[in-house]
Design an enzyme around this catalytic site. Structure first.
Site, PDB file in Angstrom:
ATOM      1  N   MET A   1       6.733   3.837  10.307  1.00  0.00           N
ATOM      2  CA  MET A   1       7.009   3.902   8.972  1.00  0.00           C
ATOM      3  C   MET A   1       7.636   5.200   8.290  1.00  0.00           C
ATOM      4  O   MET A   1       7.358   6.409   8.684  1.00  0.00           O
ATOM      5  CB  MET A   1       6.020   3.354   8.225  1.00  0.00           C
ATOM      6  CG  MET A   1       4.844   4.083   8.039  1.00  0.00           C
ATOM      7  SD  MET A   1       3.274   3.245   7.738  1.00  0.00           S
ATOM      8  CE  MET A   1       3.132   1.742   8.870  1.00  0.00           C
ATOM      9  N   CYS A   2       8.184   5.117   7.170  1.00  0.00           N
ATOM     10  CA  CYS A   2       8.457   6.261   6.308  1.00  0.00           C
ATOM     11  C   CYS A   2       9.499   7.106   6.902  1.00  0.00           C
ATOM     12  O   CYS A   2      10.475   6.597   7.494  1.00  0.00           O
ATOM     13  CB  CYS A   2       7.507   7.018   5.891  1.00  0.00           C
ATOM     14  SG  CYS A   2       7.422   8.298   4.352  1.00  0.00           S
ATOM     15  N   ILE A   3       9.407   8.358   7.322  1.00  0.00           N
ATOM     16  CA  ILE A   3      10.233   9.410   7.985  1.00  0.00           C
ATOM     17  C   ILE A   3       9.949   9.269   9.526  1.00  0.00           C
ATOM     18  O   ILE A   3      10.750   9.683  10.183  1.00  0.00           O
ATOM     19  CB  ILE A   3      10.054  10.827   7.521  1.00  0.00           C
ATOM     20  CG1 ILE A   3      11.188  11.586   7.858  1.00  0.00           C
ATOM     21  CG2 ILE A   3       8.652  11.281   7.781  1.00  0.00           C
ATOM     22  CD1 ILE A   3      12.472  11.486   7.394  1.00  0.00           C
TER      23      ILE A   3
END
Length: 216
Positions: free
Chosen positions: A134-136
């Site tokens: 998730m995210c970066i």
């Protein structure tokens, strides 16, 4: 009961694992009756950031010790993680994913992956077990899997270009949804790349956890 390895990279959005994403992941796994084991590199962080000012501090912190703040002390060195013991792997975001688990933050598409993470994730992948990032954190996928994996970090054009340069296929995705690559058995969601609140982040993270467990 599915056994899931959660990889942490410190404690705090600017130099470690994003705490909200990590806790939401833990909550969703608990609600879905999964057994969770935490791992982190037993190494020093390259930077330590004051989370009030955003400025770098001249001190040293160990990633695993910092991660243990989130896992309430239950954590093992990533070097000891064995793929055969787990049904899936989930990696929350935060700048620790881009600074500590790899060096994308400074090297971009020329980044290198932490050797213990690379070994573990490749072993999981070879055993046809799913990955959730998730995210970066999904920026690591093209190099970890050495494959044209479909993934999302939301809709940031510069990061998407770097992913494509590494051989990945970036799919724009809203904060409350996931991108699933059935072939490579990978699930990704934007989380705080787009989320404006913990409630927004929660929706996509819960979908990711449920999909990973379904695939496991």
């Amino acid at each position: 009961m599915k056994s899931i390895a959660v990889i942490l990279s410190g404690c705090g959005v600017f130099d470690g694992s994003e705490i909200h994403e990590s806790v939401l992941t833990m909550l969703a796994l608990s609600q879905n009756n999964a057994e969770v084991h935490y791992f982190s590199p037993n190494e020093l962080q390259p930077t330590v950031i004051n989370h009030i000012t955003g400025e770098e501090k001249p001190e040293k912190r160990n990633m695993m010790e910092e991660s243990s703040r989130i896992s309430r002390g239950k954590i093992s060195p990533l070097s000891e993680a064995k793929a055969e013991n787990f049904d899936a792997v989930i990696i929350p975001g935060g700048f620790g994913a881009a600074k500590n688990l790899c060096n994308f933050a400074t090297k971009g598409s020329d980044c290198e992956i932490n050797k213990d993470l690379l070994r573990f994730v490749q072993a999981i992948h070879q055993q046809n077990k799913p990955l959730g990032l998730m995210c970066i954190a999904p920026v690591m996928l093209p190099k970890m899997l050495n494959a044209p994996v479909k993934l999302t970090i939301g809709n940031d054009e510069e990061t998407a270009r770097a992913i494509e340069k590494m051989g990945g296929i970036h799919i724009d995705c809203p904060v409350d949804d996931i991108v699933v690559d059935e072939k490579y058995r990978v699930v990704t969601t934007p989380a705080y790349m787009l989320a404006q609140s913990i409630a927004q982040a929660q929706v996509g993270i819960e979908k990711l956890v449920k999909k990973v467990l379904e695939m496991a």
